[in-house]
Design a protein around this motif. Structure first.
Motif, PDB file in Angstrom:
ATOM      1  N   ALA A  25      -8.522  -8.662   5.578  1.00 43.62           N
ATOM      2  CA  ALA A  25      -9.928  -8.531   5.169  1.00 43.62           C
ATOM      3  C   ALA A  25     -10.274  -7.071   4.916  1.00 43.62           C
ATOM      4  CB  ALA A  25     -10.840  -9.112   6.239  1.00 43.62           C
ATOM      5  N   ARG A  26      -9.776  -6.184   5.750  1.00 40.13           N
ATOM      6  CA  ARG A  26     -10.034  -4.754   5.577  1.00 40.13           C
ATOM      7  C   ARG A  26      -9.412  -4.228   4.286  1.00 40.13           C
ATOM      8  NH1 ARG A  26      -7.129  -0.741   8.691  1.00 40.13           N
ATOM      9  NH2 ARG A  26      -7.913   1.213   7.917  1.00 40.13           N
ATOM     10  N   LYS A  27      -8.204  -4.669   3.996  1.00 43.00           N
ATOM     11  CA  LYS A  27      -7.508  -4.245   2.775  1.00 43.00           C
ATOM     12  C   LYS A  27      -8.248  -4.755   1.543  1.00 43.00           C
ATOM     13  CE  LYS A  27      -2.964  -4.289   0.624  1.00 43.00           C
ATOM     14  NZ  LYS A  27      -1.586  -4.777   0.709  1.00 43.00           N
ATOM     15  N   GLU A  28      -8.709  -6.002   1.590  1.00 42.23           N
ATOM     16  CA  GLU A  28      -9.451  -6.570   0.466  1.00 42.23           C
ATOM     17  C   GLU A  28     -10.777  -5.825   0.253  1.00 42.23           C
ATOM     18  OE1 GLU A  28     -11.360 -10.850  -0.847  1.00 42.23           O
ATOM     19  OE2 GLU A  28      -9.743 -10.814   0.620  1.00 42.23           O
ATOM     20  N   GLU A  29     -11.442  -5.466   1.339  1.00 38.35           N
ATOM     21  CA  GLU A  29     -12.696  -4.719   1.238  1.00 38.35           C
ATOM     22  C   GLU A  29     -12.462  -3.347   0.609  1.00 38.35           C
ATOM     23  OE1 GLU A  29     -16.167  -2.956   4.187  1.00 38.35           O
ATOM     24  OE2 GLU A  29     -14.817  -4.501   4.918  1.00 38.35           O
ATOM     25  N   LYS A  30     -11.388  -2.668   1.010  1.00 34.74           N
ATOM     26  CA  LYS A  30     -11.060  -1.373   0.428  1.00 34.74           C
ATOM     27  C   LYS A  30     -10.755  -1.507  -1.063  1.00 34.74           C
ATOM     28  CE  LYS A  30      -8.487   1.652   2.480  1.00 34.74           C
ATOM     29  NZ  LYS A  30      -7.360   2.310   3.195  1.00 34.74           N
ATOM     30  N   HIS A  31     -10.063  -2.582  -1.433  1.00 29.63           N
ATOM     31  CA  HIS A  31      -9.714  -2.826  -2.834  1.00 29.63           C
ATOM     32  C   HIS A  31     -10.973  -3.004  -3.675  1.00 29.63           C
ATOM     33  CE1 HIS A  31      -7.469  -4.217  -6.294  1.00 29.63           C
ATOM     34  NE2 HIS A  31      -8.203  -5.303  -6.316  1.00 29.63           N
ATOM     35  N   HIS A  32     -11.914  -3.800  -3.184  1.00 28.72           N
ATOM     36  CA  HIS A  32     -13.157  -4.032  -3.924  1.00 28.72           C
ATOM     37  C   HIS A  32     -13.990  -2.753  -4.016  1.00 28.72           C
ATOM     38  CE1 HIS A  32     -12.868  -8.275  -4.776  1.00 28.72           C
ATOM     39  NE2 HIS A  32     -12.381  -8.454  -3.561  1.00 28.72           N
ATOM     40  N   LYS A  33     -13.991  -1.966  -2.965  1.00 31.89           N
ATOM     41  CA  LYS A  33     -14.719  -0.698  -2.986  1.00 31.89           C
ATOM     42  C   LYS A  33     -14.107   0.237  -4.027  1.00 31.89           C
ATOM     43  CE  LYS A  33     -16.385   3.008  -0.038  1.00 31.89           C
ATOM     44  NZ  LYS A  33     -16.407   3.573   1.309  1.00 31.89           N
ATOM     45  N   HIS A  34     -12.790   0.264  -4.081  1.00 28.12           N
ATOM     46  CA  HIS A  34     -12.096   1.096  -5.054  1.00 28.12           C
ATOM     47  C   HIS A  34     -12.436   0.656  -6.487  1.00 28.12           C
ATOM     48  CE1 HIS A  34      -8.936   3.651  -6.646  1.00 28.12           C
ATOM     49  NE2 HIS A  34      -8.464   2.622  -7.331  1.00 28.12           N
ATOM     50  N   GLU A  36     -15.114  -0.871  -7.459  1.00 33.79           N
ATOM     51  CA  GLU A  36     -16.513  -0.530  -7.701  1.00 33.79           C
ATOM     52  C   GLU A  36     -16.646   0.948  -8.075  1.00 33.79           C
ATOM     53  OE1 GLU A  36     -20.507  -0.427  -4.997  1.00 33.79           O
ATOM     54  OE2 GLU A  36     -19.215  -2.182  -4.802  1.00 33.79           O
ATOM     55  N   GLU A  37     -15.907   1.807  -7.384  1.00 31.50           N
ATOM     56  CA  GLU A  37     -15.941   3.231  -7.702  1.00 31.50           C
ATOM     57  C   GLU A  37     -15.370   3.497  -9.089  1.00 31.50           C
ATOM     58  OE1 GLU A  37     -13.927   5.176  -4.505  1.00 31.50           O
ATOM     59  OE2 GLU A  37     -15.617   4.920  -3.128  1.00 31.50           O
ATOM     60  N   GLY A  39     -15.484   1.446 -11.590  1.00 29.26           N
ATOM     61  CA  GLY A  39     -16.510   0.992 -12.527  1.00 29.26           C
ATOM     62  C   GLY A  39     -17.588   2.042 -12.723  1.00 29.26           C
ATOM     63  N   GLY A  40     -17.974   2.694 -11.644  1.00 28.23           N
ATOM     64  CA  GLY A  40     -18.965   3.763 -11.733  1.00 28.23           C
ATOM     65  C   GLY A  40     -18.449   4.942 -12.536  1.00 28.23           C
ATOM     66  N   LEU A  41     -17.179   5.283 -12.346  1.00 32.89           N
ATOM     67  CA  LEU A  41     -16.584   6.376 -13.118  1.00 32.89           C
ATOM     68  C   LEU A  41     -16.521   6.020 -14.600  1.00 32.89           C
ATOM     69  CD1 LEU A  41     -13.674   7.542 -10.800  1.00 32.89           C
ATOM     70  CD2 LEU A  41     -15.773   8.765 -11.337  1.00 32.89           C
ATOM     71  N   GLY A  42     -16.242   4.767 -14.902  1.00 26.72           N
ATOM     72  CA  GLY A  42     -16.222   4.324 -16.299  1.00 26.72           C
ATOM     73  C   GLY A  42     -17.587   4.458 -16.939  1.00 26.72           C
ATOM     74  N   THR A  43     -18.627   4.141 -16.186  1.00 25.39           N
ATOM     75  CA  THR A  43     -19.991   4.263 -16.689  1.00 25.39           C
ATOM     76  C   THR A  43     -20.327   5.715 -16.991  1.00 25.39           C
ATOM     77  OG1 THR A  43     -20.645   2.342 -15.383  1.00 25.39           O
ATOM     78  CG2 THR A  43     -22.403   3.765 -16.166  1.00 25.39           C
TER      79      THR A  43
END
Length: 77
Positions: A25-34, A36-37, A39-43
């Motif tokens: 669960a922790r690894k999956e959360e880190k993956h989703h956070k990454h 998301e970041e 996506g923000g850089l792409g914007t």
């Protein structure tokens, strides 16, 4: 003869299983956070490109139409 320890141990989840679930669960959360970041850089990158094209449109009047189109595409993305 059934001993009480055998009855209680049958339904228990091993602590290793709980730890593995937590790590997964922790690894999956880190993956989703990454993601998301990223996506923000792409914007930010598309916004910077749109500003660049807007500037190029003013500096290069021969190709202003092309720069205007590229600016609009970047702004839409």
């Amino acid at each position: 003869v059934i001993q009480s320890a055998d009855v209680y141990a049958a339904g228990e989840v091993k602590s290793d299983d709980k730890f593995e679930e937590y790590e997964k669960a922790r690894k999956e959360e880190k993956h989703h956070k990454h993601l998301e970041e990223l996506g923000g850089l792409g914007t930010v990158a598309t916004g910077a490109f749109a500003l660049h094209e807007k500037h190029a449109e003013k500096k290069d009047p021969e190709h202003a139409r092309r720069h205007k189109i590229e600016e609009e595409i970047a702004a839409a993305a």
